[in-house]
Design an enzyme around this catalytic site. Structure first.
Site, PDB file in Angstrom:
ATOM      1  N   TYR A  54       0.827  -1.213   0.000  1.00 56.54           N
ATOM      2  CA  TYR A  54       0.000   0.000   0.000  1.00 56.54           C
ATOM      3  C   TYR A  54       0.862   1.265   0.000  1.00 56.54           C
ATOM      4  O   TYR A  54       0.447   2.297  -0.518  1.00 56.54           O
ATOM      5  CB  TYR A  54      -1.007  -0.020   1.166  1.00 56.54           C
ATOM      6  CG  TYR A  54      -2.084  -1.046   0.925  1.00 56.54           C
ATOM      7  CD1 TYR A  54      -3.138  -0.785   0.056  1.00 56.54           C
ATOM      8  CD2 TYR A  54      -2.021  -2.309   1.506  1.00 56.54           C
ATOM      9  CE1 TYR A  54      -4.106  -1.733  -0.215  1.00 56.54           C
ATOM     10  CE2 TYR A  54      -2.983  -3.278   1.245  1.00 56.54           C
ATOM     11  CZ  TYR A  54      -4.024  -2.985   0.377  1.00 56.54           C
ATOM     12  OH  TYR A  54      -4.972  -3.938   0.104  1.00 56.54           O
ATOM     13  N   ARG A  57       1.343   1.826  -3.603  1.00 51.09           N
ATOM     14  CA  ARG A  57       0.119   2.361  -4.222  1.00 51.09           C
ATOM     15  C   ARG A  57      -0.043   3.845  -3.846  1.00 51.09           C
ATOM     16  O   ARG A  57      -0.426   4.671  -4.645  1.00 51.09           O
ATOM     17  CB  ARG A  57      -1.124   1.600  -3.755  1.00 51.09           C
ATOM     18  CG  ARG A  57      -1.106   0.100  -3.904  1.00 51.09           C
ATOM     19  CD  ARG A  57      -1.501  -0.312  -5.317  1.00 51.09           C
ATOM     20  NE  ARG A  57      -0.432  -0.085  -6.254  1.00 51.09           N
ATOM     21  CZ  ARG A  57       0.708  -0.787  -6.319  1.00 51.09           C
ATOM     22  NH1 ARG A  57       0.932  -1.773  -5.483  1.00 51.09           N
ATOM     23  NH2 ARG A  57       1.633  -0.499  -7.211  1.00 51.09           N
ATOM     24  N   GLN A  87     -15.621   2.581  -5.425  1.00 51.41           N
ATOM     25  CA  GLN A  87     -14.911   1.437  -4.837  1.00 51.41           C
ATOM     26  C   GLN A  87     -13.415   1.706  -4.855  1.00 51.41           C
ATOM     27  O   GLN A  87     -12.627   0.913  -4.357  1.00 51.41           O
ATOM     28  CB  GLN A  87     -15.205   0.169  -5.644  1.00 51.41           C
ATOM     29  CG  GLN A  87     -16.673  -0.224  -5.626  1.00 51.41           C
ATOM     30  CD  GLN A  87     -17.003  -1.205  -6.744  1.00 51.41           C
ATOM     31  OE1 GLN A  87     -16.805  -2.395  -6.597  1.00 51.41           O
ATOM     32  NE2 GLN A  87     -17.506  -0.712  -7.857  1.00 51.41           N
ATOM     33  N   ASN A  88     -13.026   2.825  -5.456  1.00 49.79           N
ATOM     34  CA  ASN A  88     -11.596   3.109  -5.624  1.00 49.79           C
ATOM     35  C   ASN A  88     -11.001   3.681  -4.342  1.00 49.79           C
ATOM     36  O   ASN A  88     -11.646   4.442  -3.626  1.00 49.79           O
ATOM     37  CB  ASN A  88     -11.381   4.083  -6.777  1.00 49.79           C
ATOM     38  CG  ASN A  88     -11.857   3.493  -8.095  1.00 49.79           C
ATOM     39  OD1 ASN A  88     -12.071   2.283  -8.178  1.00 49.79           O
ATOM     40  ND2 ASN A  88     -12.033   4.325  -9.100  1.00 49.79           N
ATOM     41  N   VAL A  89      -9.746   3.329  -4.111  1.00 46.91           N
ATOM     42  CA  VAL A  89      -9.055   3.824  -2.927  1.00 46.91           C
ATOM     43  C   VAL A  89      -8.115   4.975  -3.299  1.00 46.91           C
ATOM     44  O   VAL A  89      -7.457   5.549  -2.430  1.00 46.91           O
ATOM     45  CB  VAL A  89      -8.297   2.680  -2.206  1.00 46.91           C
ATOM     46  CG1 VAL A  89      -9.292   1.659  -1.663  1.00 46.91           C
ATOM     47  CG2 VAL A  89      -7.289   1.977  -3.121  1.00 46.91           C
ATOM     48  N   ASP A  90      -8.087   5.337  -4.585  1.00 54.14           N
ATOM     49  CA  ASP A  90      -7.283   6.503  -4.991  1.00 54.14           C
ATOM     50  C   ASP A  90      -8.046   7.792  -4.676  1.00 54.14           C
ATOM     51  O   ASP A  90      -9.202   7.754  -4.225  1.00 54.14           O
ATOM     52  CB  ASP A  90      -6.897   6.408  -6.485  1.00 54.14           C
ATOM     53  CG  ASP A  90      -8.110   6.469  -7.421  1.00 54.14           C
ATOM     54  OD1 ASP A  90      -8.967   7.361  -7.245  1.00 54.14           O
ATOM     55  OD2 ASP A  90      -8.192   5.625  -8.349  1.00 54.14           O
ATOM     56  N   HIS A 105     -14.556   1.287  -0.177  1.00 55.50           N
ATOM     57  CA  HIS A 105     -13.463   0.360   0.165  1.00 55.50           C
ATOM     58  C   HIS A 105     -12.272   1.052   0.816  1.00 55.50           C
ATOM     59  O   HIS A 105     -11.170   0.508   0.834  1.00 55.50           O
ATOM     60  CB  HIS A 105     -13.029  -0.420  -1.092  1.00 55.50           C
ATOM     61  CG  HIS A 105     -14.086  -1.346  -1.607  1.00 55.50           C
ATOM     62  ND1 HIS A 105     -14.079  -1.886  -2.870  1.00 55.50           N
ATOM     63  CD2 HIS A 105     -15.203  -1.834  -0.992  1.00 55.50           C
ATOM     64  CE1 HIS A 105     -15.161  -2.673  -3.019  1.00 55.50           C
ATOM     65  NE2 HIS A 105     -15.849  -2.637  -1.904  1.00 55.50           N
ATOM     66  N   GLY A 170     -16.983   1.889 -15.032  1.00 56.07           N
ATOM     67  CA  GLY A 170     -15.674   1.275 -14.796  1.00 56.07           C
ATOM     68  C   GLY A 170     -15.620   0.270 -13.680  1.00 56.07           C
ATOM     69  O   GLY A 170     -14.604   0.160 -13.002  1.00 56.07           O
ATOM     70  N   THR A 171     -16.706  -0.476 -13.497  1.00 58.22           N
ATOM     71  CA  THR A 171     -16.648  -1.545 -12.490  1.00 58.22           C
ATOM     72  C   THR A 171     -17.196  -2.835 -13.081  1.00 58.22           C
ATOM     73  O   THR A 171     -18.179  -2.824 -13.817  1.00 58.22           O
ATOM     74  CB  THR A 171     -17.409  -1.189 -11.192  1.00 58.22           C
ATOM     75  OG1 THR A 171     -17.516  -2.375 -10.381  1.00 58.22           O
ATOM     76  CG2 THR A 171     -18.790  -0.641 -11.450  1.00 58.22           C
TER      77      THR A 171
HETATM   78  P1  OAD Z   1     -12.370  -4.513 -11.755  1.00 56.51           P
HETATM   79  O1  OAD Z   1     -10.945  -4.606 -12.144  1.00 56.51           O
HETATM   80  O2  OAD Z   1     -13.071  -5.731 -11.296  1.00 56.51           O
HETATM   81  O3  OAD Z   1     -13.202  -3.987 -13.002  1.00 56.51           O
HETATM   82  C1  OAD Z   1     -12.743  -2.893 -13.761  1.00 56.51           C
HETATM   83  C2  OAD Z   1     -13.767  -2.591 -14.829  1.00 56.51           C
HETATM   84  O4  OAD Z   1     -13.272  -1.470 -15.539  1.00 56.51           O
HETATM   85  C3  OAD Z   1     -13.982  -3.720 -15.837  1.00 56.51           C
HETATM   86  O5  OAD Z   1     -15.379  -3.930 -16.027  1.00 56.51           O
HETATM   87  C4  OAD Z   1     -13.323  -3.177 -17.109  1.00 56.51           C
HETATM   88  O6  OAD Z   1     -14.016  -3.592 -18.275  1.00 56.51           O
HETATM   89  C5  OAD Z   1     -13.476  -1.688 -16.916  1.00 56.51           C
HETATM   90  N1  OAD Z   1     -12.515  -0.854 -17.654  1.00 56.51           N
HETATM   91  C6  OAD Z   1     -11.280  -1.165 -18.090  1.00 56.51           C
HETATM   92  N2  OAD Z   1     -10.727  -0.117 -18.732  1.00 56.51           N
HETATM   93  C7  OAD Z   1     -11.638   0.896 -18.703  1.00 56.51           C
HETATM   94  C8  OAD Z   1     -11.674   2.236 -19.200  1.00 56.51           C
HETATM   95  N3  OAD Z   1     -10.662   2.772 -19.840  1.00 56.51           N
HETATM   96  N4  OAD Z   1     -12.787   2.956 -18.976  1.00 56.51           N
HETATM   97  C9  OAD Z   1     -13.845   2.429 -18.304  1.00 56.51           C
HETATM   98  N5  OAD Z   1     -13.863   1.183 -17.820  1.00 56.51           N
HETATM   99  C10 OAD Z   1     -12.784   0.412 -18.014  1.00 56.51           C
HETATM  100  O7  OAD Z   1     -12.490  -3.325 -10.698  1.00 56.51           O
HETATM  101  P2  OAD Z   1     -13.654  -2.976  -9.662  1.00 56.51           P
HETATM  102  O8  OAD Z   1     -14.989  -3.355 -10.222  1.00 56.51           O
HETATM  103  O9  OAD Z   1     -13.437  -1.590  -9.230  1.00 56.51           O
HETATM  104  O10 OAD Z   1     -11.459  -3.882  -3.721  1.00 56.51           O
HETATM  105  O11 OAD Z   1     -13.290  -3.961  -8.484  1.00 56.51           O
HETATM  106  C11 OAD Z   1     -14.008  -3.911  -7.302  1.00 56.51           C
HETATM  107  C12 OAD Z   1     -13.150  -4.140  -6.097  1.00 56.51           C
HETATM  108  O12 OAD Z   1     -12.410  -5.346  -6.239  1.00 56.51           O
HETATM  109  C13 OAD Z   1     -12.086  -3.082  -5.878  1.00 56.51           C
HETATM  110  O13 OAD Z   1     -12.562  -1.966  -5.183  1.00 56.51           O
HETATM  111  C14 OAD Z   1     -11.045  -3.797  -5.074  1.00 56.51           C
HETATM  112  C15 OAD Z   1     -11.066  -5.145  -5.760  1.00 56.51           C
HETATM  113  O14 OAD Z   1     -10.710  -6.192  -4.987  1.00 56.51           O
HETATM  114  C16 OAD Z   1     -10.566  -3.602  -2.748  1.00 56.51           C
HETATM  115  O15 OAD Z   1      -9.437  -3.225  -2.956  1.00 56.51           O
HETATM  116  C17 OAD Z   1     -11.083  -3.761  -1.382  1.00 56.51           C
END
Ligand code: OAD
Length: 226
Positions: A54, A57, A87-90, A105, A170-171
């Site tokens: 971390y 990061r 959900q982002n930590v940034d 998160h 973006g999730t």
């Molecule tokens: P993921 O990595 O699971 O999903 C990222 C999403 O972003 C995917 O659906 C991609 O298709 C999409 N993506 C990629 N490039 C992109 C772009 N340029 N523009 C828009 N979208 C794009 O990430 P999260 O859903 O955020 O938790 O993951 C959820 C949680 O899982 C995170 O908060 C983290 C992780 O474990 C913790 O750290 C506690």
């Protein structure tokens, strides 16, 4: 009356700033297994490695900046009551200028003692073993790890329940309870999704913009301000 626009954002909104997503790279987070660096068990096994992870990061935040998607979300505050649930930590939503942000998160720039979820301390530099709070308790990153409670969820649900417009951006919608927020929106709420890869059948949306965050935000603004 001004409409309430509620945003659920994930790692994809920061991708164009150079922050890696989670599930696009074979389940590895910056070359680490998620369970090693994002679980209480991983921290127990190897606390300094997790702190170092971390720390790296946190340092990376100095090298990245908000992209147009973050900036356009902030601009939408001129037209809507915007609530960002990330959900982002940034800290890219903050630096992009958004004013109402919930970090489901946790946040890289905060630490907390290992015995309390609610006592957070702003922490900008490296965090190491031996860094203690005023009561002498070891500090850890203020990150919600797998298997831990999501203390901000109740507040996020309350906000989702009053949304007029709900944007998923973006999730991958794989991680709960965050992904369940969309189930709380009212019937009249219009749903937008921006993601280049997410399966359209996965989230019921009125407008599914299968594109990057920056391009999608430009298109969303065109639709909303028409
Ligand atoms: P993921 O990595 O699971 O999903 C990222 C999403 O972003 C995917 O659906 C991609 O298709 C999409 N993506 C990629 N490039 C992109 C772009 N340029 N523009 C828009 N979208 C794009 O990430 P999260 O859903 O955020 O938790 O993951 C959820 C949680 O899982 C995170 O908060 C983290 C992780 O474990 C913790 O750290 C506690």
């Amino acid at each position: 009356m001004i409409k309430k626009l509620v945003v659920l954002s994930g790692a994809g909104i920061s991708a164009e700033s150079g922050v890696k997503t989670f599930r696009d790279s074979n389940g590895l987070w910056e070359n680490h297994r998620i369970e090693d660096v994002a679980s209480p068990e991983g921290f127990q096994r190897n606390p300094q490695m997790v702190l170092d992870f971390y720390n790296a990061r946190r340092k990376q935040l100095q090298e990245v900046k908000p992209n147009e998607a973050h900036l356009l979300l902030a601009k939408l505050e001129e037209y809507f009551e915007v609530h960002i649930i990330t959900q982002n930590v940034d800290d890219l939503h903050e630096r992009g200028g958004s004013s109402r942000i919930i970090h489901l998160h946790g946040e890289l720039k905060k630490a907390r003692p290992i015995d309390s979820e609610s006592e957070t301390i702003v922490w900008e530099n490296d965090l190491n073993l031996g860094d203690l709070n005023s009561k002498g308790v070891q500090l850890r990153p203020h990150i919600v790890w797998f298997g831990e409670m999501v203390p901000e969820m109740d507040q996020a649900v309350k906000i989702a329940e009053t949304a007029d417009i709900f944007l998923v951006i973006g999730t991958s919608m794989q991680v709960y309870p965050a992904a369940s927020l969309i189930q709380f929106i009212p019937d009249h709420c219009e749903v937008f999704v921006i993601d280049p890869n997410l399966d359209q059948n996965f989230v019921a949306a009125d407008h599914f913009l299968k594109t990057s965050a920056t391009d999608g935000m430009r298109k969303l603004i065109e639709i909303l301000l028409k």
